[in-house]
Design a protein around this motif. Structure first.
Motif, PDB file in Angstrom:
ATOM      1  N   ARG A 146     -23.358  -4.835  26.481  1.00 14.87           N
ATOM      2  CA  ARG A 146     -23.163  -3.396  26.540  1.00 14.87           C
ATOM      3  C   ARG A 146     -24.019  -2.705  25.498  1.00 14.87           C
ATOM      4  O   ARG A 146     -24.330  -3.256  24.433  1.00 14.87           O
ATOM      5  CB  ARG A 146     -21.700  -3.067  26.274  1.00 14.87           C
ATOM      6  CG  ARG A 146     -20.744  -3.603  27.315  1.00 14.87           C
ATOM      7  CD  ARG A 146     -20.622  -2.684  28.482  1.00 14.87           C
ATOM      8  NE  ARG A 146     -19.858  -1.490  28.131  1.00 14.87           N
ATOM      9  CZ  ARG A 146     -19.718  -0.453  28.924  1.00 14.87           C
ATOM     10  NH1 ARG A 146     -20.310  -0.424  30.099  1.00 14.87           N
ATOM     11  NH2 ARG A 146     -18.996   0.593  28.539  1.00 14.87           N
ATOM     12  N   GLY A 147     -24.381  -1.442  25.797  1.00 15.56           N
ATOM     13  CA  GLY A 147     -25.124  -0.640  24.847  1.00 15.56           C
ATOM     14  C   GLY A 147     -26.587  -1.033  24.758  1.00 15.56           C
ATOM     15  O   GLY A 147     -27.144  -1.693  25.631  1.00 15.56           O
ATOM     16  N   HIS A 148     -27.193  -0.659  23.639  1.00 19.17           N
ATOM     17  CA  HIS A 148     -28.612  -0.956  23.429  1.00 19.17           C
ATOM     18  C   HIS A 148     -28.802  -2.444  23.174  1.00 19.17           C
ATOM     19  O   HIS A 148     -28.024  -3.066  22.458  1.00 19.17           O
ATOM     20  CB  HIS A 148     -29.136  -0.160  22.239  1.00 19.17           C
ATOM     21  CG  HIS A 148     -30.564  -0.478  21.887  1.00 19.17           C
ATOM     22  ND1 HIS A 148     -31.621  -0.101  22.684  1.00 19.17           N
ATOM     23  CD2 HIS A 148     -31.094  -1.168  20.835  1.00 19.17           C
ATOM     24  CE1 HIS A 148     -32.749  -0.520  22.130  1.00 19.17           C
ATOM     25  NE2 HIS A 148     -32.452  -1.170  21.015  1.00 19.17           N
ATOM     26  N   LEU A 158     -27.777  -2.839  34.848  1.00 24.09           N
ATOM     27  CA  LEU A 158     -26.771  -2.866  35.908  1.00 24.09           C
ATOM     28  C   LEU A 158     -26.243  -1.471  36.227  1.00 24.09           C
ATOM     29  O   LEU A 158     -26.316  -1.017  37.359  1.00 24.09           O
ATOM     30  CB  LEU A 158     -25.622  -3.793  35.510  1.00 24.09           C
ATOM     31  CG  LEU A 158     -25.998  -5.267  35.315  1.00 24.09           C
ATOM     32  CD1 LEU A 158     -24.771  -6.087  34.979  1.00 24.09           C
ATOM     33  CD2 LEU A 158     -26.702  -5.828  36.550  1.00 24.09           C
ATOM     34  N   PHE A 159     -25.691  -0.794  35.226  1.00 23.09           N
ATOM     35  CA  PHE A 159     -25.165   0.542  35.483  1.00 23.09           C
ATOM     36  C   PHE A 159     -24.942   1.280  34.168  1.00 23.09           C
ATOM     37  O   PHE A 159     -24.960   0.702  33.088  1.00 23.09           O
ATOM     38  CB  PHE A 159     -23.850   0.479  36.285  1.00 23.09           C
ATOM     39  CG  PHE A 159     -22.799  -0.406  35.690  1.00 23.09           C
ATOM     40  CD1 PHE A 159     -21.949   0.041  34.690  1.00 23.09           C
ATOM     41  CD2 PHE A 159     -22.652  -1.709  36.137  1.00 23.09           C
ATOM     42  CE1 PHE A 159     -20.972  -0.774  34.142  1.00 23.09           C
ATOM     43  CE2 PHE A 159     -21.670  -2.544  35.593  1.00 23.09           C
ATOM     44  CZ  PHE A 159     -20.836  -2.074  34.594  1.00 23.09           C
ATOM     45  N   LYS A 160     -24.749   2.578  34.296  1.00 32.78           N
ATOM     46  CA  LYS A 160     -24.485   3.466  33.167  1.00 32.78           C
ATOM     47  C   LYS A 160     -23.152   4.156  33.443  1.00 32.78           C
ATOM     48  O   LYS A 160     -22.963   4.738  34.500  1.00 32.78           O
ATOM     49  CB  LYS A 160     -25.612   4.495  33.040  1.00 32.78           C
ATOM     50  CG  LYS A 160     -25.473   5.462  31.852  1.00 32.78           C
ATOM     51  CD  LYS A 160     -26.491   6.572  31.955  1.00 32.78           C
ATOM     52  CE  LYS A 160     -27.915   6.055  31.910  1.00 32.78           C
ATOM     53  NZ  LYS A 160     -28.298   5.579  30.557  1.00 32.78           N
ATOM     54  N   ASP A 161     -22.221   4.064  32.495  1.00 35.07           N
ATOM     55  CA  ASP A 161     -20.948   4.742  32.714  1.00 35.07           C
ATOM     56  C   ASP A 161     -20.680   5.784  31.630  1.00 35.07           C
ATOM     57  O   ASP A 161     -21.039   5.607  30.470  1.00 35.07           O
ATOM     58  CB  ASP A 161     -19.775   3.764  32.829  1.00 35.07           C
ATOM     59  CG  ASP A 161     -19.690   2.772  31.701  1.00 35.07           C
ATOM     60  OD1 ASP A 161     -18.585   2.562  31.196  1.00 35.07           O
ATOM     61  OD2 ASP A 161     -20.722   2.201  31.327  1.00 35.07           O
ATOM     62  N   THR A 162     -20.040   6.874  32.043  1.00 31.14           N
ATOM     63  CA  THR A 162     -19.734   7.990  31.156  1.00 31.14           C
ATOM     64  C   THR A 162     -18.567   7.642  30.239  1.00 31.14           C
ATOM     65  O   THR A 162     -17.681   6.874  30.607  1.00 31.14           O
ATOM     66  CB  THR A 162     -19.343   9.226  31.996  1.00 31.14           C
ATOM     67  OG1 THR A 162     -20.355   9.459  32.967  1.00 31.14           O
ATOM     68  CG2 THR A 162     -19.197  10.450  31.118  1.00 31.14           C
ATOM     69  N   LEU A 163     -18.560   8.221  29.058  1.00 28.94           N
ATOM     70  CA  LEU A 163     -17.409   8.101  28.165  1.00 28.94           C
ATOM     71  C   LEU A 163     -16.513   9.325  28.336  1.00 28.94           C
ATOM     72  O   LEU A 163     -17.001  10.452  28.451  1.00 28.94           O
ATOM     73  CB  LEU A 163     -17.857   7.956  26.709  1.00 28.94           C
ATOM     74  CG  LEU A 163     -18.072   6.504  26.239  1.00 28.94           C
ATOM     75  CD1 LEU A 163     -19.251   5.877  26.958  1.00 28.94           C
ATOM     76  CD2 LEU A 163     -18.280   6.439  24.739  1.00 28.94           C
ATOM     77  N   LEU A 233     -12.967   6.540  25.853  1.00 23.11           N
ATOM     78  CA  LEU A 233     -13.069   5.305  26.618  1.00 23.11           C
ATOM     79  C   LEU A 233     -14.166   5.398  27.673  1.00 23.11           C
ATOM     80  O   LEU A 233     -14.360   6.446  28.284  1.00 23.11           O
ATOM     81  CB  LEU A 233     -11.741   5.002  27.305  1.00 23.11           C
ATOM     82  CG  LEU A 233     -10.519   4.796  26.398  1.00 23.11           C
ATOM     83  CD1 LEU A 233      -9.252   4.734  27.237  1.00 23.11           C
ATOM     84  CD2 LEU A 233     -10.685   3.530  25.577  1.00 23.11           C
ATOM     85  N   PRO A 234     -14.860   4.309  27.930  1.00 18.34           N
ATOM     86  CA  PRO A 234     -15.864   4.298  29.000  1.00 18.34           C
ATOM     87  C   PRO A 234     -15.191   4.282  30.366  1.00 18.34           C
ATOM     88  O   PRO A 234     -14.081   3.749  30.528  1.00 18.34           O
ATOM     89  CB  PRO A 234     -16.649   3.000  28.746  1.00 18.34           C
ATOM     90  CG  PRO A 234     -15.729   2.148  27.951  1.00 18.34           C
ATOM     91  CD  PRO A 234     -14.857   3.053  27.160  1.00 18.34           C
ATOM     92  N   SER A 235     -15.854   4.847  31.339  1.00 16.07           N
ATOM     93  CA  SER A 235     -15.262   4.975  32.675  1.00 16.07           C
ATOM     94  C   SER A 235     -14.962   3.619  33.306  1.00 16.07           C
ATOM     95  O   SER A 235     -14.094   3.540  34.176  1.00 16.07           O
ATOM     96  CB  SER A 235     -16.205   5.777  33.580  1.00 16.07           C
ATOM     97  OG  SER A 235     -17.491   5.175  33.641  1.00 16.07           O
ATOM     98  N   ILE A 236     -15.643   2.557  32.880  1.00 16.51           N
ATOM     99  CA  ILE A 236     -15.424   1.238  33.459  1.00 16.51           C
ATOM    100  C   ILE A 236     -14.000   0.760  33.222  1.00 16.51           C
ATOM    101  O   ILE A 236     -13.466  -0.063  33.954  1.00 16.51           O
ATOM    102  CB  ILE A 236     -16.439   0.219  32.891  1.00 16.51           C
ATOM    103  CG1 ILE A 236     -16.462  -1.055  33.741  1.00 16.51           C
ATOM    104  CG2 ILE A 236     -16.143  -0.108  31.434  1.00 16.51           C
ATOM    105  CD1 ILE A 236     -17.047  -0.867  35.091  1.00 16.51           C
ATOM    106  N   THR A 259     -22.988   8.120  27.097  1.00 19.60           N
ATOM    107  CA  THR A 259     -22.812   7.092  28.122  1.00 19.60           C
ATOM    108  C   THR A 259     -22.980   5.706  27.502  1.00 19.60           C
ATOM    109  O   THR A 259     -23.401   5.577  26.357  1.00 19.60           O
ATOM    110  CB  THR A 259     -23.862   7.257  29.245  1.00 19.60           C
ATOM    111  OG1 THR A 259     -25.170   7.134  28.673  1.00 19.60           O
ATOM    112  CG2 THR A 259     -23.724   8.599  29.932  1.00 19.60           C
ATOM    113  N   ARG A 260     -22.643   4.665  28.284  1.00 20.06           N
ATOM    114  CA  ARG A 260     -22.833   3.280  27.869  1.00 20.06           C
ATOM    115  C   ARG A 260     -23.559   2.541  28.976  1.00 20.06           C
ATOM    116  O   ARG A 260     -23.224   2.659  30.161  1.00 20.06           O
ATOM    117  CB  ARG A 260     -21.492   2.604  27.598  1.00 20.06           C
ATOM    118  CG  ARG A 260     -20.698   3.217  26.467  1.00 20.06           C
ATOM    119  CD  ARG A 260     -21.367   3.029  25.122  1.00 20.06           C
ATOM    120  NE  ARG A 260     -21.204   1.670  24.623  1.00 20.06           N
ATOM    121  CZ  ARG A 260     -21.887   1.177  23.603  1.00 20.06           C
ATOM    122  NH1 ARG A 260     -22.793   1.906  23.004  1.00 20.06           N
ATOM    123  NH2 ARG A 260     -21.672  -0.048  23.183  1.00 20.06           N
TER     124      ARG A 260
END
Length: 291
Positions: A146-148, A158-163, A233-236, A259-260
């Motif tokens: 996750r992250g950078h 893979l994907f980007k999810d909003t916090l 929290l991240p949307s995942i 985002t993450r």
């Protein structure tokens, strides 16, 4: 296996030098010379030559049986080798960020084991730094972080999810300026804290009045869902069934401001493994649903 087994098999089946030579695409003198060489290697006469053709000697019958069994075994091995290339076998070793292992990966693995029941899975979960270490140490074929990431080898986004800011009572980000509710955070070895701190300082002049730190993101989520305080929290991690208010950390100027990213990483050699190729194919299909 050399050609001698095939020569013995054809000679026994045809019982005739001319027919055997035609079938083997050899001249009769060449086939006769080959047979003499084979009999010399075995130290026994294998066929009796007569006007009626070829008849195997007792020693010849044993060698014919050996030749037939050897040819059959080779065919069986070829069939197994073909199965290995057309099916997915072996062990798939995955090192995965805990948040992904808990919230997203199970659906991927369900499809994988359904499609490839003969494959085995070894799964390690932890912080992203631990995932990278597992790859370095050869404990995993591929990693999901996750992250950078500074990974120098092959990596697949893979994907980007909003916090989201999540709370039972707070309905808007503006309420954070007056609330006495604690801000619940979870420990992370990534730049998660830094990104949230930068976002906070950009939007608010002062730090949260009260803070609670926990060791796991799932604990953080459950405390927020149960009304103890608010969390980012991240949307995942959010299914949409939680009885809380969810506010995306965005504004009008910068969509998806906080985002993450999730990455699939590994060495080039690992991506060439059949079980890894199959897993990556399923991962990409699931990740496409979140884009």
């Amino acid at each position: 296996m050399s050609n001698e087994e095939l020569i013995i098999k054809v000679l026994a089946e045809e019982g005739n030098m001319r027919k055997a030579a035609e079938r083997l695409f050899l001249s009769q003198p060449a086939l006769s010379q080959r047979l003499q060489s084979i009999e010399k290697d075995w130290g026994q006469q294998l066929f009796i030559r007569s006007q009626k053709g070829l008849s195997p000697t007792p020693a010849g019958e044993l060698v014919i049986q050996y030749a037939n069994e050897t040819i059959l075994r080779k065919e069986e091995v070829f069939e197994v080798l073909h199965t290995l290339t057309s099916k997915v076998h072996g062990t798939l070793k995955i090192a995965c960020a805990t948040i992904i292992g808990q919230n997203w990966l199970p659906k991927v693995l369900k499809d994988f084991v359904t499609l490839y029941p003969e494959a085995k899975i070894q799964l390690i979960t932890g912080w992203s730094s631990e995932i990278v270490r597992s790859l370095y140490d050869g404990e995993a074929h591929i990693g999901i972080v996750r992250g950078h990431t500074d990974w120098k080898g092959p990596k697949l986004h893979l994907f980007k999810d909003t916090l989201y800011l999540v709370d039972k009572e707070i309905r808007s980000l503006e309420e954070l300026l007056q609330t006495e509710r604690p801000f619940i955070q979870f420990k992370s070895d990534s730049n998660y804290y830094e990104e949230i701190q930068q976002w906070w300082q950009k939007h608010f002049a002062s730090n949260p009045k009260r803070q609670i730190t926990v060791d796991q993101i799932e604990t953080c989520k459950q405390m927020a869902v149960n009304g103890i305080g608010y969390a980012i929290l991240p949307s995942i991690t959010l299914t949409g069934t939680e009885d809380v208010h969810m506010m995306p950390l965005t504004n009008n100027k910068e969509e998806l401001e906080l985002t993450r990213d999730t990455w699939l990483i590994g060495y080039e050699s690992a991506f060439q493994l059949r079980q890894v190729e199959a897993f990556v194919d399923i991962v990409e299909k699931h990740a496409a649903l979140l884009r």
